[in-house]
Scaffold this motif. Sequence first.
Motif, PDB file in Angstrom:
ATOM      1  N   ASP A 116       0.812  -1.224   0.000  1.00 59.55           N
ATOM      2  CA  ASP A 116       0.000   0.000   0.000  1.00 59.55           C
ATOM      3  C   ASP A 116       0.843   1.271   0.000  1.00 59.55           C
ATOM      4  N   ALA A 117       2.045   1.217   0.570  1.00 61.63           N
ATOM      5  CA  ALA A 117       2.899   2.404   0.640  1.00 61.63           C
ATOM      6  C   ALA A 117       3.295   2.919  -0.745  1.00 61.63           C
ATOM      7  N   ALA A 118       3.191   2.088  -1.759  1.00 60.00           N
ATOM      8  CA  ALA A 118       3.467   2.539  -3.124  1.00 60.00           C
ATOM      9  C   ALA A 118       2.508   3.656  -3.534  1.00 60.00           C
ATOM     10  N   ALA A 119       1.360   3.722  -2.874  1.00 62.21           N
ATOM     11  CA  ALA A 119       0.389   4.773  -3.170  1.00 62.21           C
ATOM     12  C   ALA A 119       0.937   6.157  -2.864  1.00 62.21           C
ATOM     13  N   LEU A 120       1.972   6.228  -2.050  1.00 61.03           N
ATOM     14  CA  LEU A 120       2.563   7.522  -1.691  1.00 61.03           C
ATOM     15  C   LEU A 120       3.572   8.023  -2.717  1.00 61.03           C
ATOM     16  N   SER A 121       3.764   7.279  -3.797  1.00 67.72           N
ATOM     17  CA  SER A 121       4.758   7.665  -4.796  1.00 67.72           C
ATOM     18  C   SER A 121       4.502   9.047  -5.378  1.00 67.72           C
ATOM     19  N   GLY A 122       3.250   9.433  -5.508  1.00 70.38           N
ATOM     20  CA  GLY A 122       2.925  10.759  -6.043  1.00 70.38           C
ATOM     21  C   GLY A 122       3.427  11.889  -5.167  1.00 70.38           C
ATOM     22  N   ALA A 123       3.555  11.647  -3.876  1.00 67.93           N
ATOM     23  CA  ALA A 123       4.052  12.672  -2.953  1.00 67.93           C
ATOM     24  C   ALA A 123       5.511  13.013  -3.229  1.00 67.93           C
ATOM     25  N   SER A 124       6.230  12.103  -3.896  1.00 62.14           N
ATOM     26  CA  SER A 124       7.651  12.345  -4.168  1.00 62.14           C
ATOM     27  C   SER A 124       7.872  13.512  -5.133  1.00 62.14           C
ATOM     28  N   LYS A 125       6.832  13.943  -5.807  1.00 63.25           N
ATOM     29  CA  LYS A 125       6.936  15.074  -6.733  1.00 63.25           C
ATOM     30  C   LYS A 125       6.902  16.406  -5.995  1.00 63.25           C
ATOM     31  N   PHE A 126       6.599  16.375  -4.710  1.00 62.29           N
ATOM     32  CA  PHE A 126       6.436  17.589  -3.918  1.00 62.29           C
ATOM     33  C   PHE A 126       7.364  17.548  -2.709  1.00 62.29           C
ATOM     34  N   PRO A 127       8.495  18.244  -2.763  1.00 65.63           N
ATOM     35  CA  PRO A 127       9.494  18.160  -1.689  1.00 65.63           C
ATOM     36  C   PRO A 127       8.927  18.365  -0.275  1.00 65.63           C
ATOM     37  N   ALA A 128       7.979  19.230  -0.109  1.00 65.78           N
ATOM     38  CA  ALA A 128       7.408  19.452   1.220  1.00 65.78           C
ATOM     39  C   ALA A 128       6.658  18.218   1.712  1.00 65.78           C
ATOM     40  N   ARG A 129       6.092  17.447   0.812  1.00 63.10           N
ATOM     41  CA  ARG A 129       5.338  16.249   1.183  1.00 63.10           C
ATOM     42  C   ARG A 129       6.239  15.045   1.431  1.00 63.10           C
ATOM     43  N   VAL A 130       7.450  15.074   0.895  1.00 63.12           N
ATOM     44  CA  VAL A 130       8.399  13.990   1.137  1.00 63.12           C
ATOM     45  C   VAL A 130       8.678  13.894   2.637  1.00 63.12           C
ATOM     46  N   LYS A 131       8.859  15.041   3.275  1.00 59.58           N
ATOM     47  CA  LYS A 131       9.105  15.058   4.721  1.00 59.58           C
ATOM     48  C   LYS A 131       7.923  14.477   5.482  1.00 59.58           C
ATOM     49  N   CYS A 132       6.711  14.746   5.018  1.00 61.15           N
ATOM     50  CA  CYS A 132       5.510  14.205   5.661  1.00 61.15           C
ATOM     51  C   CYS A 132       5.522  12.680   5.606  1.00 61.15           C
ATOM     52  N   ALA A 133       5.825  12.147   4.448  1.00 58.73           N
ATOM     53  CA  ALA A 133       5.805  10.695   4.254  1.00 58.73           C
ATOM     54  C   ALA A 133       6.926   9.997   5.015  1.00 58.73           C
ATOM     55  N   LEU A 134       8.065  10.659   5.190  1.00 56.02           N
ATOM     56  CA  LEU A 134       9.222  10.047   5.845  1.00 56.02           C
ATOM     57  C   LEU A 134       9.231  10.235   7.362  1.00 56.02           C
ATOM     58  N   LEU A 135       8.343  11.046   7.899  1.00 55.87           N
ATOM     59  CA  LEU A 135       8.335  11.352   9.332  1.00 55.87           C
ATOM     60  C   LEU A 135       8.284  10.098  10.196  1.00 55.87           C
ATOM     61  N   GLY A 136       7.368   9.201   9.916  1.00 64.73           N
ATOM     62  CA  GLY A 136       7.238   7.976  10.698  1.00 64.73           C
ATOM     63  C   GLY A 136       8.446   7.074  10.583  1.00 64.73           C
ATOM     64  N   TRP A 137       9.049   7.009   9.403  1.00 67.23           N
ATOM     65  CA  TRP A 137      10.225   6.168   9.195  1.00 67.23           C
ATOM     66  C   TRP A 137      11.401   6.703  10.008  1.00 67.23           C
ATOM     67  N   MET A 138      11.510   8.023  10.103  1.00 66.63           N
ATOM     68  CA  MET A 138      12.559   8.620  10.931  1.00 66.63           C
ATOM     69  C   MET A 138      12.317   8.286  12.404  1.00 66.63           C
ATOM     70  N   ALA A 139      11.070   8.365  12.829  1.00 65.58           N
ATOM     71  CA  ALA A 139      10.724   8.043  14.211  1.00 65.58           C
ATOM     72  C   ALA A 139      11.009   6.567  14.502  1.00 65.58           C
ATOM     73  N   LEU A 140      10.713   5.697  13.545  1.00 62.16           N
ATOM     74  CA  LEU A 140      10.965   4.271  13.722  1.00 62.16           C
ATOM     75  C   LEU A 140      12.450   4.000  13.925  1.00 62.16           C
ATOM     76  N   ARG A 141      13.277   4.558  13.075  1.00 59.82           N
ATOM     77  CA  ARG A 141      14.727   4.344  13.196  1.00 59.82           C
ATOM     78  C   ARG A 141      15.242   4.830  14.548  1.00 59.82           C
ATOM     79  N   ASP A 142      14.762   5.999  14.971  1.00 59.68           N
ATOM     80  CA  ASP A 142      15.205   6.567  16.231  1.00 59.68           C
ATOM     81  C   ASP A 142      14.717   5.730  17.412  1.00 59.68           C
ATOM     82  N   ALA A 143      13.466   5.289  17.373  1.00 61.60           N
ATOM     83  CA  ALA A 143      12.911   4.465  18.458  1.00 61.60           C
ATOM     84  C   ALA A 143      13.650   3.136  18.557  1.00 61.60           C
ATOM     85  N   ILE A 144      13.990   2.535  17.426  1.00 59.64           N
ATOM     86  CA  ILE A 144      14.736   1.275  17.439  1.00 59.64           C
ATOM     87  C   ILE A 144      16.129   1.487  18.020  1.00 59.64           C
TER      88      ILE A 144
END
Length: 152
Positions: A116-144
């Motif tokens: 399902d995460a492939a659905a976020l591919s369109g957000a990659s065209k908008f630099p401000a939205r890339v940060k939105c999509a990556l926020l949780g992944w950054m939190a995951l790495r830090d929490a681990i």
Amino acid sequence: MSELEQLYQQVILDHARARSGSGSVPEDISGSSHQVNPTCGDEVTLGVDLAEDGSVKRLVWDGSGCSISQASLSMMSEMVVGMGTQEREHLAETFSRMMHSRGAELSEDDLDELADAAALSGASKFPARVKCALLGWMALRDAIATAETKES
């Protein structure tokens, strides 16, 4: 709008509403991270418990923000629980590569892996939205990292 774009929009909206993994982060969680996207105000606190083999045994998050950040967190939550370290890191790298692709198409294998995460591919065209999509992944790495430090 193409049928695929409509489907992707619906998948994002469904995850933003359903929010898999969302809930209060318990105090007894092994590792947690609080991340904020200062550009738009998206915010998340994410907690993880790890199994002895390093796989994610439990993941819970509490956050607020746009549908992209909330959907990305929900999708990530569904995918990474039970995943081992190497598989999880590979998935994170594939997702990051997609988000930094500026809309370039990924291979069918990568799209299948992202589910399902492939659905976020369109957000990659908008630099401000890339940060939105990556926020949780950054939190995951830090929490681990926090959980692994506590275990050492």
